[in-house]
Motif scaffolding. Structure first.
Motif, PDB file in Angstrom:
ATOM      1  N   ARG A 136      47.853  55.303  32.696  1.00 46.61           N
ATOM      2  CA  ARG A 136      46.648  55.177  32.121  1.00 46.61           C
ATOM      3  C   ARG A 136      45.108  55.324  32.805  1.00 46.61           C
ATOM      4  NH1 ARG A 136      49.233  58.970  29.101  1.00 46.61           N
ATOM      5  NH2 ARG A 136      48.303  57.947  26.401  1.00 46.61           N
ATOM      6  N   PRO A 137      43.904  55.703  31.663  1.00 50.62           N
ATOM      7  CA  PRO A 137      43.175  55.310  32.753  1.00 50.62           C
ATOM      8  C   PRO A 137      42.805  54.045  31.904  1.00 50.62           C
ATOM      9  CG  PRO A 137      43.020  57.625  31.284  1.00 50.62           C
ATOM     10  CD  PRO A 137      44.221  57.035  31.469  1.00 50.62           C
ATOM     11  N   ALA A 138      42.325  53.814  30.771  1.00 51.96           N
ATOM     12  CA  ALA A 138      42.056  52.576  30.413  1.00 51.96           C
ATOM     13  C   ALA A 138      42.398  50.835  31.553  1.00 51.96           C
ATOM     14  CB  ALA A 138      42.579  52.054  29.060  1.00 51.96           C
ATOM     15  N   ALA A 139      43.647  51.363  32.343  1.00 49.25           N
ATOM     16  CA  ALA A 139      44.529  50.348  33.071  1.00 49.25           C
ATOM     17  C   ALA A 139      44.478  51.146  34.741  1.00 49.25           C
ATOM     18  CB  ALA A 139      46.153  50.789  34.020  1.00 49.25           C
ATOM     19  N   LEU A 140      43.954  51.995  35.133  1.00 50.63           N
ATOM     20  CA  LEU A 140      42.752  52.325  36.489  1.00 50.63           C
ATOM     21  C   LEU A 140      42.363  52.341  36.084  1.00 50.63           C
ATOM     22  CD1 LEU A 140      44.379  54.508  38.658  1.00 50.63           C
ATOM     23  CD2 LEU A 140      43.200  56.295  37.182  1.00 50.63           C
ATOM     24  N   ILE A 141      41.115  52.133  35.618  1.00 51.64           N
ATOM     25  CA  ILE A 141      39.882  51.753  36.206  1.00 51.64           C
ATOM     26  C   ILE A 141      39.460  50.251  36.487  1.00 51.64           C
ATOM     27  CG2 ILE A 141      39.554  50.679  33.501  1.00 51.64           C
ATOM     28  CD1 ILE A 141      36.785  52.181  34.963  1.00 51.64           C
ATOM     29  N   HIS A 142      40.457  49.865  36.467  1.00 52.40           N
ATOM     30  CA  HIS A 142      40.916  48.199  36.877  1.00 52.40           C
ATOM     31  C   HIS A 142      40.400  47.633  38.447  1.00 52.40           C
ATOM     32  CE1 HIS A 142      41.992  46.720  33.286  1.00 52.40           C
ATOM     33  NE2 HIS A 142      40.895  46.593  32.907  1.00 52.40           N
ATOM     34  N   ALA A 143      41.379  49.225  38.535  1.00 53.76           N
ATOM     35  CA  ALA A 143      41.529  49.547  40.167  1.00 53.76           C
ATOM     36  C   ALA A 143      40.427  50.250  41.085  1.00 53.76           C
ATOM     37  CB  ALA A 143      42.524  50.347  40.370  1.00 53.76           C
ATOM     38  N   GLN A 144      39.987  51.197  39.933  1.00 50.82           N
ATOM     39  CA  GLN A 144      38.403  51.627  40.212  1.00 50.82           C
ATOM     40  C   GLN A 144      36.948  51.132  40.334  1.00 50.82           C
ATOM     41  OE1 GLN A 144      39.330  55.463  37.144  1.00 50.82           O
ATOM     42  NE2 GLN A 144      39.944  56.592  39.036  1.00 50.82           N
ATOM     43  N   ASP A 145      36.769  50.397  39.461  1.00 56.94           N
ATOM     44  CA  ASP A 145      35.620  49.413  39.546  1.00 56.94           C
ATOM     45  C   ASP A 145      36.079  47.890  39.544  1.00 56.94           C
ATOM     46  OD1 ASP A 145      33.633  48.288  37.952  1.00 56.94           O
ATOM     47  OD2 ASP A 145      32.901  49.801  37.563  1.00 56.94           O
ATOM     48  N   VAL A 183      43.513  33.547  45.831  1.00 62.57           N
ATOM     49  CA  VAL A 183      42.349  34.203  45.076  1.00 62.57           C
ATOM     50  C   VAL A 183      42.485  35.550  44.564  1.00 62.57           C
ATOM     51  CG1 VAL A 183      40.687  32.424  44.503  1.00 62.57           C
ATOM     52  CG2 VAL A 183      40.480  34.218  46.425  1.00 62.57           C
ATOM     53  N   ILE A 184      42.426  36.381  44.012  1.00 61.39           N
ATOM     54  CA  ILE A 184      42.765  38.206  43.754  1.00 61.39           C
ATOM     55  C   ILE A 184      41.687  38.426  43.867  1.00 61.39           C
ATOM     56  CG2 ILE A 184      43.578  39.659  42.330  1.00 61.39           C
ATOM     57  CD1 ILE A 184      44.625  37.448  40.282  1.00 61.39           C
ATOM     58  N   ASN A 185      42.079  39.456  45.612  1.00 63.60           N
ATOM     59  CA  ASN A 185      40.835  40.183  46.349  1.00 63.60           C
ATOM     60  C   ASN A 185      40.899  41.739  45.216  1.00 63.60           C
ATOM     61  OD1 ASN A 185      39.254  41.842  48.624  1.00 63.60           O
ATOM     62  ND2 ASN A 185      40.407  41.649  49.232  1.00 63.60           N
ATOM     63  N   GLU A 186      41.622  42.104  45.639  1.00 65.02           N
ATOM     64  CA  GLU A 186      41.725  43.544  44.809  1.00 65.02           C
ATOM     65  C   GLU A 186      42.555  44.069  44.519  1.00 65.02           C
ATOM     66  OE1 GLU A 186      39.569  46.877  46.514  1.00 65.02           O
ATOM     67  OE2 GLU A 186      41.090  46.222  48.128  1.00 65.02           O
ATOM     68  N   LEU A 187      42.673  44.828  43.726  1.00 64.07           N
ATOM     69  CA  LEU A 187      44.093  45.886  42.840  1.00 64.07           C
ATOM     70  C   LEU A 187      44.243  46.745  43.042  1.00 64.07           C
ATOM     71  CD1 LEU A 187      43.517  45.237  38.972  1.00 64.07           C
ATOM     72  CD2 LEU A 187      44.423  43.154  40.921  1.00 64.07           C
ATOM     73  N   ALA A 188      45.149  47.833  43.198  1.00 63.98           N
ATOM     74  CA  ALA A 188      45.970  49.205  44.004  1.00 63.98           C
ATOM     75  C   ALA A 188      46.790  49.734  42.424  1.00 63.98           C
ATOM     76  CB  ALA A 188      45.815  49.460  45.166  1.00 63.98           C
ATOM     77  N   MET A 189      46.783  50.700  42.052  1.00 65.71           N
ATOM     78  CA  MET A 189      46.990  51.494  41.167  1.00 65.71           C
ATOM     79  C   MET A 189      48.372  52.903  41.680  1.00 65.71           C
ATOM     80  SD  MET A 189      45.875  50.256  37.654  1.00 65.71           S
ATOM     81  CE  MET A 189      45.027  48.514  37.263  1.00 65.71           C
ATOM     82  N   ARG A 190      48.399  52.295  42.438  1.00 64.85           N
ATOM     83  CA  ARG A 190      49.809  53.214  43.339  1.00 64.85           C
ATOM     84  C   ARG A 190      50.480  52.816  44.183  1.00 64.85           C
ATOM     85  NH1 ARG A 190      47.241  52.697  47.765  1.00 64.85           N
ATOM     86  NH2 ARG A 190      44.730  52.518  47.192  1.00 64.85           N
TER      87      ARG A 190
END
Ligand code: ADP
Length: 394
Positions: A93-102, A264-271
């Motif tokens: 969902r876009p509400a989840a995806l936003i964390h990988a976009q921004d 520490v967490i650097n970044e997320l990818a949703m795919r």
């Protein structure tokens, strides 16, 4: 009951590698391709060319799909919300995806979960950047919140002078400033989650980056404390649950032994993600199969490793333009190495394929890495005459 139809926005190698998994499971995969020649275009029967930033093109593509998912994170979030309001099943969902976009949205949300972030701040101008650097100490890292990939959109700021020289980066709005983490390794925690909430993770892996691009993956990461591995995996699962992630998600991590949680967490990818390509040969269920199961809300496959160690090595475009010319030598050199080619034309530095190799009992990581590197470099550079004769006669 008919078998489901899955639409993937984007025709890169990730979409392409979903195709054989869809075929095996009897699902129909369609791809919204950026052009007729993209990596995935010839891997499925239906691959219309369309612009993923054009709502009309997305609408047209979404017709008749059971689920719409992605090869990349660049589809405008607002378009996805519109498609959902029109009844399209978009996963994630876009509400989840936003964390990988921004990346600013991601930092705030991870802080709210109490999971390990580096020290960070949203900075609106050079004065705020200078203040952040003075507060936590130089060097720091400056990032554009949106649109970065493979290190583009990331800038090291070593001094107040560097900070002042970054003034032009603020033209598009606020930026993310982070402590430059003194990490020992980069790790990745890969998980998958279904809309019903079933979630599974794979082993935490060690990823080796060259010039900001993933080059090699060692699965699982060696000499990683069990506590840190478990904490990293559970952080990724917690994020997936809290953000409502569906499909595969990678949490890229920096290992910081002796400090805080040890990462520490650097970044997320949703795919599906480059750090999960090893699962194609090294796990009971590959990340591509798992992504399809997950977005369809089917039960997830087992994520156990098939061997003690799997090594993945990317090959980028290099000297050899005619990739197949070196295949005989590459395949003969290491019969246990599995080659995955992306059907892309060769451009220097472009990801055009990878190889995987799983260990034999007792085999060292160095030996595995050497096997993978041998095959990848023969394909990349073309076979030297000696390699051809050795490969073909041994
Ligand atoms: P991208 O979205 O382009 O992949 P990343 O945020 O992953 O950008 O950063 C690219 C690389 O820059 C990382 O792989 C890491 O090597 C380095 N890097 C990024 N953030 C930090 C940080 N806070 N501290 C140290 N190095 C960093």
């Amino acid at each position: 009951m008919t078998f489901p139809v899955i639409g993937v926005v984007g025709g890169g190698q990730l979409a392409r590698m979903m195709a054989p998994e869809a075929l095996n499971l009897g699902f129909e995969l369609r791809i919204l391709a950026e052009g007729p020649d993209v990596s995935a275009a010839r891997s499925v029967a239906t691959a219309p060319v369309g612009d993923y930033t054009d709502l009309m093109a997305l609408r047209e593509f979404a017709r008749g799909l059971d689920v719409l998912t992605f090869d990349h994170e660049h589809v405008p979030n607002a378009h996805l919300q519109t498609l959902i309001s029109e009844g399209v099943n978009v996963q994630p969902r876009p509400a989840a995806l936003i964390h990988a976009q921004d990346k600013l949205v991601m930092r705030r949300a991870i802080a709210e979960l109490g999971l390990p972030n580096p020290a960070w701040a949203e900075v609106h101008n050079v004065a705020e950047l200078l203040a952040f650097g003075e507060e936590i100490g130089w060097p720091i890292v400056l990032k554009t919140p949106r649109g970065g990939y493979d290190g583009k959109g990331v800038r090291m700021i070593d001094s107040p002078d560097d900070a002042r020289a970054a003034a032009d980066w603020f033209v598009n709005g606020s930026l993310l400033a982070e402590d430059k983490v003194n990490f020992t390794r980069e790790l990745s925690a890969l998980v998958a989650r279904t809309p019903s909430g079933e979630a599974k993770g794979w082993d935490v892996v060690h990823t080796i980056q060259v010039d900001g691009v993933c080059d090699e993956v060692i699965a699982p990461a060696k000499d990683l404390s069990e506590d840190v591995a478990a904490a990293a995996r559970s952080a990724a699962l917690q994020i997936a649950e809290a953000f409502g992630v569906t499909g595969v998600m990678a949490a890229e991590l920096f290992e910081t032994p002796g400090h805080g949680a040890g990462f520490v967490i650097n970044e997320l990818a949703m795919r599906p993600h480059n750090t999960g390509h090893w699962t194609m040969n090294g796990s009971i269920t590959s990340q591509f199969e798992q992504h399809l199961r997950a977005v369809l809300d089917l039960p997830l496959g087992a994520t156990d490793a098939l061997a003690e160690t799997t090594v993945m090595k990317n090959y980028l475009g290099g000297a050899n333009q005619n990739l197949f010319s070196a295949f005989a030598a590459a395949l003969a050199a290491e019969p246990r190495v599995k080659v995955h080619a992306y059907g892309k034309s060769v451009r220097p530095g472009r990801k055009i394929g990878h190889v995987n190799v799983v260990s034999e009992p007792g085999e060292s990581v160095d030996s595995l890495r050497a096997r993978a590197n041998t095959v990848a470099s023969i394909i990349r550079d073309g076979a030297p005459a000696t390699a051809i004769s050795e490969g073909l006669t041994s």
